[in-house]
Design a protein around this motif. Structure first.
Motif, PDB file in Angstrom:
ATOM      1  N   ASP A 654       0.826  -1.212   0.000  1.00  8.09           N
ATOM      2  CA  ASP A 654       0.000   0.000   0.000  1.00  8.09           C
ATOM      3  C   ASP A 654       0.856   1.255   0.000  1.00  8.09           C
ATOM      4  OD1 ASP A 654       0.893  -0.573   2.557  1.00  8.09           O
ATOM      5  OD2 ASP A 654      -0.801   0.412   3.534  1.00  8.09           O
ATOM      6  N   VAL A 655       2.008   1.202   0.669  1.00  6.65           N
ATOM      7  CA  VAL A 655       2.907   2.359   0.678  1.00  6.65           C
ATOM      8  C   VAL A 655       3.498   2.580  -0.702  1.00  6.65           C
ATOM      9  CG1 VAL A 655       5.054   3.279   1.640  1.00  6.65           C
ATOM     10  CG2 VAL A 655       3.419   2.139   3.128  1.00  6.65           C
ATOM     11  N   GLN A 656       3.919   1.501  -1.356  1.00  7.86           N
ATOM     12  CA  GLN A 656       4.506   1.638  -2.681  1.00  7.86           C
ATOM     13  C   GLN A 656       3.463   2.087  -3.713  1.00  7.86           C
ATOM     14  OE1 GLN A 656       6.501  -2.111  -3.464  1.00  7.86           O
ATOM     15  NE2 GLN A 656       7.257  -2.164  -1.368  1.00  7.86           N
ATOM     16  N   GLN A 657       2.236   1.553  -3.603  1.00 10.92           N
ATOM     17  CA  GLN A 657       1.182   1.993  -4.506  1.00 10.92           C
ATOM     18  C   GLN A 657       0.867   3.470  -4.289  1.00 10.92           C
ATOM     19  OE1 GLN A 657      -2.010  -0.698  -3.658  1.00 10.92           O
ATOM     20  NE2 GLN A 657      -1.031  -2.441  -4.651  1.00 10.92           N
ATOM     21  N   ALA A 662       0.919   9.194  -5.901  1.00  9.76           N
ATOM     22  CA  ALA A 662       1.378  10.564  -5.654  1.00  9.76           C
ATOM     23  C   ALA A 662       2.141  11.109  -6.851  1.00  9.76           C
ATOM     24  CB  ALA A 662       2.256  10.600  -4.398  1.00  9.76           C
ATOM     25  N   THR A 663       2.980  10.280  -7.452  1.00 11.24           N
ATOM     26  CA  THR A 663       3.732  10.716  -8.629  1.00 11.24           C
ATOM     27  C   THR A 663       2.796  11.020  -9.794  1.00 11.24           C
ATOM     28  OG1 THR A 663       5.621   9.363  -7.937  1.00 11.24           O
ATOM     29  CG2 THR A 663       5.564  10.076 -10.235  1.00 11.24           C
ATOM     30  N   LEU A 718      -3.220   7.944  -0.889  1.00 10.71           N
ATOM     31  CA  LEU A 718      -2.196   8.831  -0.321  1.00 10.71           C
ATOM     32  C   LEU A 718      -2.149   8.727   1.191  1.00 10.71           C
ATOM     33  CD1 LEU A 718      -2.611  12.087  -2.467  1.00 10.71           C
ATOM     34  CD2 LEU A 718      -0.979  10.227  -2.777  1.00 10.71           C
ATOM     35  N   GLU A 719      -3.264   8.312   1.802  1.00  8.00           N
ATOM     36  CA  GLU A 719      -3.285   8.182   3.257  1.00  8.00           C
ATOM     37  C   GLU A 719      -2.246   7.177   3.739  1.00  8.00           C
ATOM     38  OE1 GLU A 719      -7.133   7.279   4.718  1.00  8.00           O
ATOM     39  OE2 GLU A 719      -8.106   9.034   3.839  1.00  8.00           O
ATOM     40  N   PHE A 724       2.450   6.415   6.903  1.00 10.20           N
ATOM     41  CA  PHE A 724       3.847   5.983   6.977  1.00 10.20           C
ATOM     42  C   PHE A 724       4.709   7.047   7.647  1.00 10.20           C
ATOM     43  CE2 PHE A 724       8.013   6.375   4.811  1.00 10.20           C
ATOM     44  CZ  PHE A 724       8.626   5.231   5.320  1.00 10.20           C
ATOM     45  N   VAL A 725       4.518   8.306   7.247  1.00  6.76           N
ATOM     46  CA  VAL A 725       5.295   9.394   7.834  1.00  6.76           C
ATOM     47  C   VAL A 725       4.943   9.557   9.317  1.00  6.76           C
ATOM     48  CG1 VAL A 725       5.730  11.875   7.774  1.00  6.76           C
ATOM     49  CG2 VAL A 725       5.545  10.597   5.652  1.00  6.76           C
TER      50      VAL A 725
END
Length: 768
Positions: A654-657, A662-663, A718-719, A724-725
């Motif tokens: 999910d983080v990589q997706q 975002a890109t 994006l959530e 993650f942050v």
């Protein structure tokens, strides 16, 4: 038929927001507020606060008020607190100042930094309050003489500047400033704070004082005047500073409303001892009670459960969010549709509320999709349509995410598991996951199912659960990926043996881990296990955990290489685009030095819209900062927890997706902006600029293309990067940018094209 064809044919725009996440819109909000019991109770509390008498003459501020708003995700907490802020502003205008803070999963020092960052945008308010204190002191002296009594009244009324009066009349400024410092001692017992506030009136000190307020060490000009140390050296000092500002802002007849949302994140932050957090929170309540402010605390139900009794007693009003009724949903629909109920009916509204169990966020989300689908089909909303849309909204993609989260938990904990495992001879006894405990015939079974909206579906799951439990000695867990109406909950709980677990991306992994541990522990307590076999399984589990850790380190290194490669490619593409753009720009001078006509850039208002959109999707910048911070070998303050979080979460799908989304979103907004800029260039190239029907059609086509592309991108992902942050802890660095944009990306992007179109066409309409 796409969305644009539907809008053209019906002549209507969907009246429901595409995002059901509450937005902080203090002024000019188009949100609809239904008068639920929670709303009425909260409004009554803030009304009591706003209507209290003025006790300034008694030398002490009136007592402050503290209320708590608690509820699960999607129950409308943020909407309620922002409604209170707007209500207070409408009631008292500029005499009310309000701030909204989203509590970080860290310490109260971080909360203070968020507070002072917001307050710095209103520096003039703080300076005005200090001047009012100063004006009161000067007025007291001047009122003793009949010759200056009129001047004293003007000072008290705020009609003239006390600093200017003191200088023009040659009064003893040093004496008055000393009296001001003593007066501010009534605001704070800390002499350093009163000294700093007094220095705000001295020329050349304001920026240095605000730097100190923001948490930086004092500058030399402040050290020379006795101000040493930083406000953020301790939680006690930071909380006291918040109270000082609250009391100062509420001076005279002014009011101050402070909202702290998601406070449970702060109280349960990782790496903190519970006692420290609770004591600091108790001090926060005491500070604001003494400052005369209105403090609103919002969070999950656990917010109150983790507090001691003596701390809970300091919270005056506790408001629990409740589910919306069919009547509430009907009122909401009528308000959104200007008094019309169609394409909904009373029956479909009741069924809609039943499907989402009265969840405000669920009702808003489904209303948006149901309205659009009904208009596309030129018909009414039906029960079947509600079920289908609910499945589309809640089931799409979530099953894959649920499997990924389950496997991540099982792998991280080193548990042995089998997938798609048959416990008997029929498909009815197949389970999605089987975790053997003490032997192959004993274990934990996990069943996954999508939304259960039909009686037949519920009966099927019930029969499977009963068959599985009758066949094996096992603990069974049912995971529902979608909607489960409450009317089925009791029946399924009886069949499964425990309450089903609903899949929610933000909290599922932790909940699933707890459920698995409870099931394993319960089986381990049953007689019949071989001690050596149990010990063997535990040793194998520890070995798998160690192996998994090594694999994660290897995957992380590979992903970092991929990220670096992608960044290099993106940078090269940007350089190429800039080179192409530079070649297409008109020359600034012709032969013989003659200057060519200058093409104006986009209007500032339009550029601001694109800047706002880019800011809302810029999640990669804080991610890059987190990674850089975590890999800094010279920064020991980052801590082991932050590095472990990076290692555990970065490889997640999910983080990589989310990084890919975002890109794409950033590129989409930038490309849309370039296209609009080129369109504007062609329109204003003629002198005077002329807008032809063909130009309008071109702009409409650009806007429709952007909307069509944006609609198919999963902005909600994006959530995952934001989480993650936040989960990485922001530990050890004061300079990490926030991953939470000032406005929700779905809300910003959803209306971007229409705002751009209206803003860029306004000058032409005026000229015409």
């Amino acid at each position: 038929m796409d969305r644009f064809e539907s809008v053209r044919m019906t002549g209507e725009v969907n009246p429901y927001p595409s995002s059901a996440v509450a937005q902080l819109a203090e002024f000019g909000s188009t949100s609809v507020t239904i008068q639920t019991p929670a709303i009425r109770e909260a409004v009554a509390a803030v009304e009591q606060y706003l209507s209290r008498g003025d006790h300034e003459d008694e030398g002490q501020p009136p007592p402050g008020q503290v209320i708590a708003v608690v509820g699960d995700f999607g129950t409308g907490k943020t909407h309620l607190v922002t409604h209170l802020m707007r209500y207070a502003t409408r009631r008292r205008g500029s005499s009310v100042q309000s701030l909204y803070l989203n509590a970080p999963p860290d310490t109260f020092v971080s909360l203070y930094k968020t507070f002072i960052d917001k307050l710095q945008q209103r520096r003039e308010i703080v300076l005005t309050r200090v001047r009012q204190y100063y004006a009161d002191i000067v007025a007291e002296t001047l009122s003793r003489s009949e010759a200056t009594a009129g001047l004293a009244r003007q000072l008290s009324a705020g009609e003239i500047d006390p600093v200017q009066v003191v200088r023009e009349f040659g009064l003893m400024e040093s004496v008055f400033l000393q009296q001001l410092q003593e007066r501010l001692r009534g605001v704070t017992d800390n002499a350093t704070f009163s000294q700093a506030l007094t220095l705000l009136l001295r020329v050349g000190f304001e920026d240095a004082v605000w730097e100190w307020f923001s948490g930086r060490p004092p500058a030399d000009i402040l050290r020379e005047r006795g101000i040493a140390g930083s406000i953020v050296d301790s939680e006690t000092t930071a909380l006291e500073a918040m109270g000082v500002f609250a009391l100062l802002i509420g001076h005279r007849r002014h009011r101050f409303v402070l909202v702290i949302d998601e406070l449970d994140q702060l109280l349960t932050a990782a790496g903190r001892r519970e006692g420290e957090a609770i004591e600091a929170f108790k001090q926060l309540l005491a500070v604001f009670a003494a400052s005369g402010a209105f403090l609103v605390l919002a969070g999950l139900p656990d917010l109150l459960n983790v507090l001691r009794r003596d701390v809970r007693e300091r919270i005056g009003t506790q408001i629990r969010m409740s589910r919306l009724t069919a009547g509430d949903a009907r009122d909401y629909i009528l308000a959104r549709q200007n008094g019309r109920l169609a394409p909904f009916t009373d029956e479909t509204i009741r069924y809609l509320v039943e499907v989402v169990n009265g969840s405000p966020r669920g009702i808003i989300s489904l209303c948006y999709h149901l309205y659009r689908r009904a208009r596309e089909q030129r018909g009414q909303v039906t029960h079947a349509m509600v079920r289908q849309v609910a499945r589309d909204v809640y089931d799409a993609g979530n099953a894959q995410d649920a499997h990924a989260d389950i496997r991540q938990v099982l792998v991280a904990e080193g548990r042995e598991y089998w997938t798609a495992h048959l416990l008997g001879d029929t498909r009815e006894t197949e389970v999605d996951y089987w975790l053997p405990v003490g032997g192959p015939d004993r274990g934990c079974a996990v069943l996954l199912t999508e939304s259960l909206l039909y009686d037949a579906d519920v009966e099927t799951i019930r029969d499977r659960a009963l068959a599985i439990r009758a066949l094996r000695e096992c603990e069974l867990l049912l995971v529902v990926v979608g909607r489960l109406p409450d009317k089925y909950l009791r029946e399924l709980t009886t069949a499964v043996g425990r309450e089903p677990l609903s899949y929610t991306r933000r909290s599922f992994a932790d909940q699933f881990s707890v459920e698995v541990k409870a099931m394993v522990d319960r089986l381990a307590e049953l007689p019949g296990d071989d001690l050596l076999d149990t010990l063997r399984q535990r040793l194998e589990r520890f070995g798998r955990q160690q192996s998994n850790t090594q694999n994660l380190l290897g995957r992380l290194a590979g992903h970092l290489d991929s990220l670096r490669s992608a960044s290099d490619q993106q940078l090269a593409a940007i350089h190429h685009e800039l080179h192409v753009l530079r070649r297409t720009l008109p020359a600034t001078s012709g032969q013989g030095g003659a200057t060519a006509p200058t093409v104006p850039p986009l209007p500032d208002a339009v550029s601001a819209l694109f800047d706002q959109a880019l800011a809302s999707v810029d999640v990669l910048t804080p991610v890059a900062a987190v990674l850089h911070n975590a890999f800094d070998p010279d920064d020991d303050d980052v801590g082991t927890d932050a590095r472990m979080t990076v290692r555990a979460r970065l490889p997640r799908d999910d983080v990589q997706q989310a990084a890919g989304v975002a890109t794409l979103l950033t590129t989409l907004v930038e490309t849309f902006g370039d296209a609009v800029s080129e369109w504007y260039r062609s329109v204003v190239a003629e002198q005077p600029p002329q807008l032809r029907p063909h130009d309008r059609d071109q702009l409409d086509a650009l806007c429709q293309l952007f909307d069509a592309a944006c609609e198919h991108l999963p902005v909600y992902r994006l959530e995952s990067l934001q989480d993650f942050v936040d989960a990485t802890g922001r530990t050890g660095s004061d300079d990490l940018p926030s991953a939470r944009p000032p406005q929700d990306p779905q809300e910003v992007l959803g209306g971007l094209s229409s705002r751009v179109r209206n803003t860029i066409l306004t000058p032409f309409a005026t000229a015409g």
